[in-house]
Design an enzyme around this catalytic site. Sequence first.
Site, mmCIF file in Angstrom:
data_model
loop_
_atom_site.group_PDB
_atom_site.id
_atom_site.type_symbol
_atom_site.label_atom_id
_atom_site.label_comp_id
_atom_site.label_asym_id
_atom_site.label_seq_id
_atom_site.Cartn_x
_atom_site.Cartn_y
_atom_site.Cartn_z
ATOM 1 N N CYS A 1 37.164 42.939 46.353
ATOM 2 C CA CYS A 1 37.659 44.253 45.679
ATOM 3 C C CYS A 1 36.377 45.004 45.553
ATOM 4 C CB CYS A 1 38.101 43.782 44.664
ATOM 5 S SG CYS A 1 39.942 43.308 44.526
ATOM 6 N N HIS B 1 47.194 48.365 44.787
ATOM 7 C CA HIS B 1 45.791 47.889 44.686
ATOM 8 C C HIS B 1 45.696 46.956 46.192
ATOM 9 C CE1 HIS B 1 42.191 46.265 43.903
ATOM 10 N NE2 HIS B 1 42.688 44.853 43.373
#
Length: 360
Positions: free
Chosen positions: A83, A316
Site C-alpha cells: 500500500c 481501497h
Amino acid sequence: MEEAVIVRAKRTPIYKKNGRFGHLGVHELLSPLLRAVGGDVVSLIDDVIISNAVTPGGNVARLAALHAGFPETVPGITLDRQCSGGLDAVRFAAALIESGMGHCYITGAAESPSTVLRPRAMFSTPEIGDPDMTEAAENVARRYRISRKEQDAYKVRSFERAWCSWKQGFFKRCIVPVTGCASDEAFKRKRPMQRLVERARPLKAGGTVTAANSSGIHDGAAVLLIMSRSLARKLSLTPVLTIISGNTVGFSPLLPSIGPVKALSELMDKQHMVPADLDRIEVTEAFAVKIVAAIKLLHLQEEQVNCHGGALTIGHPFSASGIILCIHLFYQALEEHLSYVAAATGSGGGVGTSLLFHGI
C-alpha cells in the site's frame, strides 16, 4: 537543482472486487489514465513508473503504456511496496528529476484483485509473525488503547465528509471515465452509516475492528504527471504541487497501521517542522484505527486530516490509494490557498511512506 512538480492528476472510479471492473486487467485500468494525463506530452515522457501490489506478473507499467498507444520508445517500470508503493513511485520520479536524470514521468498505481487468483503474499517471516491485516489493526488498537467507539466515530465522520464532497462535485474533477463508468460505486446509494457501524460485529472475537470501520477490497487505478518546473514553464503548464521531500521507514511487521505515524514523524523531524505546520494531511484509510492512531499520536486537528473522506467510503485499491491521497491534495490545492500538505501510508510488512508538498 530542478524542482519536481505535479501538473496533472487523475484516477478511475473505484469498484468492489468482482464488480463493474471485474473483467479488466491492471493495464486496462491504467491505459485510459495514461492517455488522459500524458497524451499531448507523450514524446517528452522519460518513463512510466507504476506500483502494483496484487500483481498479475510481468511489467504492467510497460504493458499499460503500450496498451495506451504510447510510442515503443516510452519504457515502463513496475514496483511493489504494497500500500506504500504509490507514494514511492512519486518519490522515485521526484528523485530522478531533482538529480537531472529525467524531466517528465507518469507515476501511479493500479490494482485488479478481481483478476488475480493467487493467495496473499507473505509480508514477514514466521519467526517475527505475519498477521493478516485485520489482526494487525487489532494489534494497534490494543497497543495504543483505541476503542471501537473511536473507530466507529471516525468512520461515520469520514463517510459524511466523502458524501458531502461527492455532492459538491469534488470527485468528478478527479475521475476519468472507464467503460462508461464516471462515478465511484460508493455513491450509488447512501446508507444509514451510524446504524451500520453500531450493528457490525468484530472481525476477530473480542476485537474492535469490524467490516464497517475497515475498507474493502477494490479495483482501481490513479496516476500523476510529474515534471521539472522548467519543463512545466516551457509547456505553459501550471505546477499545482511541488514535491519537497519524502521518506520510507521500516518498523514492526506486527503493527503496519502505525506506518503513517512513523513516516510522518521522521519526515517532520527532517524538515524541522511539526504536524501543526501542515494545512492538510491525507492518510490512507485502510482501517479507521490507522487514522485515529495518527490523530492521537501526532496531535493532529481533525480538520487537517482527510477532509474529503477516503478509502473507508470510496474504496481501497491497495497501492493506488496512496496516489489517490495525492490527487485529493492536488485538487484541494487548486481550490484553496494551501501552503504545506502531506500524504502518508502504512503497509503490510511494517513499512510507512510519506511525502511533503507545497501548494501553488
